[in-house]
Design a protein around this motif. Sequence first.
Motif, PDB file in Angstrom:
ATOM      1  N   HIS A 335      57.741  34.604  24.979  1.00 30.92           N
ATOM      2  CA  HIS A 335      57.879  33.922  25.130  1.00 30.92           C
ATOM      3  C   HIS A 335      56.401  32.753  24.339  1.00 30.92           C
ATOM      4  O   HIS A 335      55.480  32.882  25.471  1.00 30.92           O
ATOM      5  CB  HIS A 335      59.360  32.549  24.743  1.00 30.92           C
ATOM      6  CG  HIS A 335      60.369  32.717  25.238  1.00 30.92           C
ATOM      7  ND1 HIS A 335      60.968  32.479  24.278  1.00 30.92           N
ATOM      8  CD2 HIS A 335      60.897  33.438  26.280  1.00 30.92           C
ATOM      9  CE1 HIS A 335      62.163  33.546  24.534  1.00 30.92           C
ATOM     10  NE2 HIS A 335      62.487  33.969  26.072  1.00 30.92           N
ATOM     11  N   ALA A 336      55.841  32.681  23.645  1.00 30.55           N
ATOM     12  CA  ALA A 336      54.672  31.804  23.250  1.00 30.55           C
ATOM     13  C   ALA A 336      54.582  30.933  22.566  1.00 30.55           C
ATOM     14  O   ALA A 336      55.769  30.933  21.446  1.00 30.55           O
ATOM     15  CB  ALA A 336      53.655  33.241  22.421  1.00 30.55           C
ATOM     16  N   ILE A 337      53.703  29.975  23.061  1.00 30.53           N
ATOM     17  CA  ILE A 337      53.837  28.781  21.464  1.00 30.53           C
ATOM     18  C   ILE A 337      52.055  28.279  21.903  1.00 30.53           C
ATOM     19  O   ILE A 337      50.954  28.795  23.278  1.00 30.53           O
ATOM     20  CB  ILE A 337      53.640  27.177  22.591  1.00 30.53           C
ATOM     21  CG1 ILE A 337      53.311  26.821  23.701  1.00 30.53           C
ATOM     22  CG2 ILE A 337      55.832  27.557  21.968  1.00 30.53           C
ATOM     23  CD1 ILE A 337      54.507  25.535  24.558  1.00 30.53           C
ATOM     24  N   ALA A 349      52.055  11.895  11.187  1.00 30.23           N
ATOM     25  CA  ALA A 349      52.701  10.725  10.131  1.00 30.23           C
ATOM     26  C   ALA A 349      53.464  10.113  11.189  1.00 30.23           C
ATOM     27  O   ALA A 349      52.658   8.910  10.477  1.00 30.23           O
ATOM     28  CB  ALA A 349      53.053  11.479   8.871  1.00 30.23           C
ATOM     29  N   GLY A 350      53.300  10.393  12.000  1.00 29.07           N
ATOM     30  CA  GLY A 350      54.528   8.825  12.721  1.00 29.07           C
ATOM     31  C   GLY A 350      53.080   8.522  13.448  1.00 29.07           C
ATOM     32  O   GLY A 350      53.649   7.540  14.452  1.00 29.07           O
ATOM     33  N   GLY A 351      51.936   9.045  14.123  1.00 27.63           N
ATOM     34  CA  GLY A 351      51.354   8.354  15.371  1.00 27.63           C
ATOM     35  C   GLY A 351      51.716   8.674  16.623  1.00 27.63           C
ATOM     36  O   GLY A 351      51.317   8.272  17.471  1.00 27.63           O
ATOM     37  N   ASN A 352      52.340  10.167  16.542  1.00 25.29           N
ATOM     38  CA  ASN A 352      52.932  10.782  17.612  1.00 25.29           C
ATOM     39  C   ASN A 352      52.050  11.677  18.326  1.00 25.29           C
ATOM     40  O   ASN A 352      52.075  12.928  17.158  1.00 25.29           O
ATOM     41  CB  ASN A 352      54.843  11.294  17.440  1.00 25.29           C
ATOM     42  CG  ASN A 352      55.528  10.291  17.344  1.00 25.29           C
ATOM     43  OD1 ASN A 352      55.226   9.944  17.753  1.00 25.29           O
ATOM     44  ND2 ASN A 352      56.282  10.607  15.499  1.00 25.29           N
ATOM     45  N   LEU A 353      52.152  11.421  19.359  1.00 21.71           N
ATOM     46  CA  LEU A 353      50.757  12.731  19.922  1.00 21.71           C
ATOM     47  C   LEU A 353      51.063  14.293  20.067  1.00 21.71           C
ATOM     48  O   LEU A 353      52.195  13.993  20.584  1.00 21.71           O
ATOM     49  CB  LEU A 353      50.391  12.041  21.602  1.00 21.71           C
ATOM     50  CG  LEU A 353      49.488  12.769  22.390  1.00 21.71           C
ATOM     51  CD1 LEU A 353      47.531  13.443  21.211  1.00 21.71           C
ATOM     52  CD2 LEU A 353      48.771  12.626  23.269  1.00 21.71           C
ATOM     53  N   GLN A 354      50.736  14.863  19.035  1.00 22.37           N
ATOM     54  CA  GLN A 354      51.447  16.334  19.228  1.00 22.37           C
ATOM     55  C   GLN A 354      49.815  17.634  19.813  1.00 22.37           C
ATOM     56  O   GLN A 354      48.791  17.260  19.629  1.00 22.37           O
ATOM     57  CB  GLN A 354      51.807  17.429  18.613  1.00 22.37           C
ATOM     58  CG  GLN A 354      52.293  16.088  16.967  1.00 22.37           C
ATOM     59  CD  GLN A 354      53.927  16.521  17.788  1.00 22.37           C
ATOM     60  OE1 GLN A 354      54.089  17.206  18.189  1.00 22.37           O
ATOM     61  NE2 GLN A 354      54.670  15.577  17.210  1.00 22.37           N
ATOM     62  N   ILE A 355      49.995  18.327  20.980  1.00 18.28           N
ATOM     63  CA  ILE A 355      49.128  19.211  20.987  1.00 18.28           C
ATOM     64  C   ILE A 355      49.436  20.922  20.441  1.00 18.28           C
ATOM     65  O   ILE A 355      51.088  20.873  20.927  1.00 18.28           O
ATOM     66  CB  ILE A 355      48.920  19.553  22.761  1.00 18.28           C
ATOM     67  CG1 ILE A 355      49.229  18.321  23.381  1.00 18.28           C
ATOM     68  CG2 ILE A 355      47.841  21.048  23.215  1.00 18.28           C
ATOM     69  CD1 ILE A 355      47.965  17.067  23.427  1.00 18.28           C
ATOM     70  N   GLY A 356      48.484  21.363  20.021  1.00 19.24           N
ATOM     71  CA  GLY A 356      49.090  22.165  19.474  1.00 19.24           C
ATOM     72  C   GLY A 356      49.851  22.455  17.871  1.00 19.24           C
ATOM     73  O   GLY A 356      50.189  21.516  17.367  1.00 19.24           O
ATOM     74  N   PRO A 357      50.003  23.714  17.620  1.00 19.26           N
ATOM     75  CA  PRO A 357      49.477  24.720  18.046  1.00 19.26           C
ATOM     76  C   PRO A 357      48.360  25.735  17.582  1.00 19.26           C
ATOM     77  O   PRO A 357      47.391  26.457  17.519  1.00 19.26           O
ATOM     78  CB  PRO A 357      50.581  26.173  17.523  1.00 19.26           C
ATOM     79  CG  PRO A 357      50.630  25.444  16.020  1.00 19.26           C
ATOM     80  CD  PRO A 357      51.132  23.598  16.147  1.00 19.26           C
TER      81      PRO A 357
END
Length: 700
Positions: A335-337, A349-357
């Motif tokens: 499995h990979a991300i 758009a909601g100001g949430n912190l995301q990492i990647g992809p």
Amino acid sequence: MAYVIGVDVGGTFTDAVLDDGNGLIVAGKAPSTPPDYSQGVMDVLEVLAEQLGRPMEEMLADTHHIAHGTTSSLNALVMNKVPEVGFLTTKGHRDSIYIMNVEGRYLGNSPEQLQNVLNQSKSHGLVSKRHALEVTERIDRDGRVVVALNEDDVRSAVATLLADGISAIAVSLLWSFRNPAHERRIRDIVHEIDPSVFVALSSEVSPRIREFARNATTIMSTQIGPGLRDYLGELEGRLREKNLAGPLLVMQSNGGAVAASEAPGNAISTVGSVLTGGVVGAVSLGRQLGHRNIIATDAGGTTFLAGLVVDGEPVRSSSTTINHHPINVPTLEVHAIGSGGGAIAWLDAGGNLQIGPHSAQAVPGPACYGQGGTEPTNTDANLVLGILPERGLLGGRKALSLEQAREAIRRRIAEPLGLTIEQAAAAIYEVQNAQTGDLLRKTVVEAGHDPREFIVYAFGGSGPAHCGFYAQEIGVNNVVVPLGQVASAFSAYGLAASDIVLARELSDPAAMPLDPARVEQNFKQLEEQVREQLSRQGLQFASVEITREIDMRYTMQLAEVATPVPGGALTSTEITDAATAFEARYADLYGQDSGFREAGIQAITYRVRGTGVLPFTPELPPLAAAESADARPALLGTRKVCLDGRRGYVDTDIYDYTKLRAGHVLRGPAVIEVPTTTVVVPHDTTGSIDRLGNLTITVD
């Protein structure tokens, strides 16, 4: 003297490991060099030669073989950067690749994506309709010719494709896996017209039932086959110029290697080559350490990968999914991300912190590389937190800019969220640990296993900086970090440790009870193909191991389960035992009493796997023992490091791995600096060095 070299070409770095079979192991790392990845391979081989103190030509002249893994083919498919190809199929069946058996609309989507109906893309076509053509022919389900192949149709279709600039053609005819004669004749006709055209046949690439999956697998193999052929040809030519004596091998998704000359013909089998290298390495190291249940985690510059080893064997799958399309080739289940060291931190758009992809990759790289990158990445956050040394990576050869890392985090994350730069960096670190922990939960728990029965192996350039935290996310209290030279090049070590593994398949659907003679004939045919292909690899094997299995299912169900079948002559007793084994495996996967024997059991696809065991397998050499458990002889000093936003920056012991010895014990928080990676021992954990130099992190 004979060396074995494993080379792992990633999106950001190219790693290599060399083993001489007598306890010497050296590793190297060099930046990948897209679009010409072969240059990165030559660069990392030069790094190995420097460590040996020999010219590259002498090193390669003494090399038994090179095992090569690359993500270039997979990346090309995922990003749809592939050339247009032609497609020939039976008259009346062209639109199967556009209808996609309906499953092409949802395969590979997360539950959240499936619920968002309006934003789902329906454009997943593999071939433009003007390049998908039909020919007159028909073979029935028993392999009998009902309508002979119309060769004039074939010549007309090929002429149309060539006139439109097509140089690669996929051929997938109805029921061709039962009788490939028409497909083979089409290839002959194509090469009579133009011998340079690349042709892939479904009866060779994926001789399995289910029309859409077989078509998709053959088309995608055709899309990457010419590029793989050209790349490997160029690389092998450069290696021969440098006196490479042994063969160049290419890692496959099934966990074994194949000769470079054989790989393009079944190119789709190589798309997971780098993904599986780490799992193969984990199996090899697990044998030395006595670990049979392992969660292998590999975090490089671009991706975070996870695979399972259960009872000493890697978990396998008969198919995978790429871009909504089913790919029917045997593979190790990985499995990979997109969550490696170069994964970009961003706000949705909601100001949430995301990492990647998305990743900064090798070019331009993280902001701290000073190569023009402006987006904050995991690597930038780790530098700000003090996990990475300011003097840089690769033993100081890759300088890092703290100022540019802080600026990227300030502009993109800290100011929009009203945080300090340090708080934003700590948030990036914590989110990275949480989402990689989520992938492990999916890999282990959703497969029906208890994580507490496993140990985590962590490797890759960025994995050791996070493993102590993501293992705790799923309740695993012990982590092994393979250190020494193979620390961040462990996938390359897995490539060097791999044997030659070839698999052949044949669909022959039938209901139980099966005719033993028919089963025996199917396996005999496949075994002959496997042994003949092994003989073409250009290597002498210490032994050849043959395993057999049948994909079985309950009648009228789609879920097939690979079921082992013993070697030797078969009688109704062995076949009945195989059916019983199928039901037991089905119950393990889907729950007790979920099966329904009264519906009947069907055998669908036969598979033979041949392993050519190479004369020696790399093993990590023993490390000198410490005089006591006190690790202070390896202490470099302390620096302020933040591993937990609630605790803030604390004075943290920094250790030099080259001075650690077997038996040394150190308390967290601590950071161990290795030339090719950085290892974090979190708060409330203890690190200990084992007899092979690996670090085991244990939760107190």
